[in-house]
Design an enzyme around this catalytic site. Structure first.
Site, short mmCIF file in Angstrom:
data_model
loop_
_atom_site.label_atom_id
_atom_site.label_comp_id
_atom_site.label_asym_id
_atom_site.label_seq_id
_atom_site.Cartn_x
_atom_site.Cartn_y
_atom_site.Cartn_z
N ASP A 119 0.76 -1.12 0.14
CA ASP A 119 0.16 -0.07 -0.04
C ASP A 119 0.83 1.40 -0.01
O ASP A 119 2.01 1.26 0.56
CB ASP A 119 -0.83 0.09 1.45
CG ASP A 119 -2.05 0.92 1.21
OD1 ASP A 119 -3.02 0.37 1.76
OD2 ASP A 119 -2.07 2.14 0.49
N HIS A 121 -0.30 3.70 1.63
CA HIS A 121 -0.55 4.26 2.96
C HIS A 121 -0.57 2.94 3.96
O HIS A 121 -0.33 1.83 3.54
CB HIS A 121 -2.04 4.45 2.79
CG HIS A 121 -2.45 5.59 1.59
ND1 HIS A 121 -2.76 5.23 0.48
CD2 HIS A 121 -2.07 6.85 1.63
CE1 HIS A 121 -3.00 6.18 -0.24
NE2 HIS A 121 -2.41 7.12 0.20
N ASP A 123 -2.71 3.06 6.55
CA ASP A 123 -3.89 2.59 7.03
C ASP A 123 -3.95 2.05 8.46
O ASP A 123 -4.78 1.18 8.73
CB ASP A 123 -4.51 1.47 6.21
CG ASP A 123 -4.68 1.82 4.58
OD1 ASP A 123 -5.17 0.82 3.93
OD2 ASP A 123 -4.21 2.74 4.23
N ASP A 229 -3.40 1.22 -4.84
CA ASP A 229 -2.54 2.35 -4.95
C ASP A 229 -1.25 2.23 -4.72
O ASP A 229 -0.40 3.23 -4.46
CB ASP A 229 -3.35 3.47 -4.31
CG ASP A 229 -3.46 3.46 -2.77
OD1 ASP A 229 -4.30 3.92 -2.23
OD2 ASP A 229 -2.33 2.66 -2.29
C1 LIG Z 1 -2.73 8.73 4.74
N1 LIG Z 1 -3.96 8.75 5.47
C2 LIG Z 1 -5.24 9.21 4.55
C3 LIG Z 1 -5.31 8.23 3.45
C4 LIG Z 1 -5.84 6.93 3.47
C5 LIG Z 1 -5.84 5.89 2.36
C6 LIG Z 1 -6.53 4.79 2.67
B1 LIG Z 1 -6.22 3.52 1.56
O1 LIG Z 1 -7.17 2.45 1.76
O2 LIG Z 1 -6.45 4.20 0.20
O3 LIG Z 1 -4.85 3.08 1.77
C7 LIG Z 1 -5.19 10.65 4.05
C8 LIG Z 1 -5.13 11.42 5.05
N2 LIG Z 1 -4.44 12.88 4.34
C9 LIG Z 1 -5.38 13.33 3.55
C10 LIG Z 1 -4.91 14.52 2.75
C11 LIG Z 1 -4.43 15.85 4.01
C12 LIG Z 1 -3.49 15.00 4.90
C13 LIG Z 1 -4.09 13.80 5.38
C14 LIG Z 1 -6.46 8.83 5.49
O4 LIG Z 1 -7.49 9.34 5.07
O5 LIG Z 1 -6.16 8.73 6.68
MN LIG Z 2 -3.81 3.35 -0.11
MN LIG Z 3 -5.24 0.70 1.78
#
Ligand SMILES: CN[C@](CCCC[B-](O)(O)O)(CCN1CCCCC1)C(=O)O
Ligand SMILES: [Mn+2]
Ligand SMILES: [Mn+2]
Length: 305
Positions: A119, A121, A123, A229
């Site tokens: 990933d 991210h 998560d 992703d």
């Molecule tokens: C990095 N964390 C994010 C993204 C989670 C992605 C989930 B996955 O399943 O696609 O891996 C993003 C948080 N950011 C959003 C933009 C401003 C800064 C924080 C969140 O919403 O917690």
């Molecule tokens: Mn992701």
């Molecule tokens: Mn994810």
């Protein structure tokens, strides 16, 4: 090889419509036929039906808690059945909040397992650290025993219990980690191979070290949770939270081929394919066909023939 496929057309772990059609796009691209062609037995359990949750007011910043809780309860039961039938489970998402039910059901069937989380991210936001309140950015905080003091009681989540230890989790592909997530990863000492490490070591060495880490923990069945992703958006643009600087198509295949060859692969999630996020038909085709190729590699397809 024998694959048990579950479609999970669910999108409420985030706010962008379209990811619920991931399962049907992946099937339409020929996943079942291609698995059969490569000699894999396949049982397709079809798509789960997630009933609409009418009243689902936010709990703090958390969005769609009740919907996410009930969808994952249903998925957990389905996963357990697929594992008890002896298949390697394939969970087609849908957003990554579905890993809550997928990992939970897998653990309920097998007892102990290790998780390889591929990933961009981590998560691993808790309900209190999440900026967005989107639960697809939080699944691991609900699953890890070490974080349970950080999880409040939530509606429609009472069915689950944490089932994973931090030492049994390995990340590959990280490149967009929130500060609180990074703190948690460091505090728990979670094994991780961010993209910087992939660049430094090369994917073959990353896989060798991943498997060494898991072997040292006792060769448990592997749950691969693959967020599309993780792959570079130039290859897989049709996804909700694209981040530049991702894995190449070939690195994705190295990861899945290597895990297949361990013989320990017991479940695979393939999540966050969102056809509506593609600009062109080619964007969608490139994303979906990469997802299919990654899954075929999980079931033994080799590029040498
Ligand atoms: C990095 N964390 C994010 C993204 C989670 C992605 C989930 B996955 O399943 O696609 O891996 C993003 C948080 N950011 C959003 C933009 C401003 C800064 C924080 C969140 O919403 O917690
Ligand atoms: Mn992701
Ligand atoms: Mn994810």
């Amino acid at each position: 090889h024998s694959a048990g496929i579950i479609g999970a057309p669910f999108s409420k772990g985030q706010v962008k419509g379209g990811v619920e059609s991931g399962p049907d796009h992946i099937r339409a691209a020929g996943l079942v036929e291609r698995l059969l062609q490569q000699g894999c037995a396949v049982k397709d359990y079809g798509n789960l039906v997630f009933e609409h949750v009418s009243v689902d007011e936010p709990v703090g910043r958390l969005k769609s808690v009740r919907a996410v809780g009930s969808a994952n309860q249903k998925l957990s039961v389905a996963m357990q059945k697929v594992k008890e039938s002896g298949h390697t489970a394939v969970m087609l998402g849908g957003d990554h909040s579905l890993a809550i039910g997928s990992v939970h059901g897998h653990a309920a069937a097998l007892g102990h397992l290790s998780v390889v989380w591929v990933d961009a991210h981590a998560d691993i936001n808790t309900p209190l650290t999440s900026y967005t309140g989107n639960i697809h950015g939080q699944p691991l905080s609900y699953l890890l025993r070490e974080l349970q003091s950080k999880i409040p009681v939530l509606p429609n989540f009472s069915w689950m219990k944490p089932c994973l230890s931090a030492g049994d989790l390995v990340y590959i592909g990280l490149r967009d980690v929130d500060p609180a997530e990074h703190y948690i990863l460091k505090m728990l000492g979670v094994k991780m191979f961010p993209m910087s490490k992939v660049d430094q070591l090369g994917v073959a060495k990353v896989m060798e070290e991943t498997c060494d880490h898991l072997s040292a923990r006792g060769k448990k069945p592997i749950h691969l949770s693959f967020d599309i992703d993780a792959i570079d958006p130039s290859i897989t643009p049709a996804t909700g939270t694209p981040v530049t600087g991702g894995l190449t198509y070939r690195e994705g295949l190295c990861i899945t081929e290597h895990l297949s060859q361990t013989g320990l692969l017991s479940a695979v999630d393939l999540v966050e394919v969102n056809p509506l996020r593609g600009q062109t038909q080619n964007d969608i085709h490139s994303t979906v066909s990469t997802a299919v190729d990654l899954l075929l590699a999980c079931f033994g397809r080799q590029r040498e023939g």
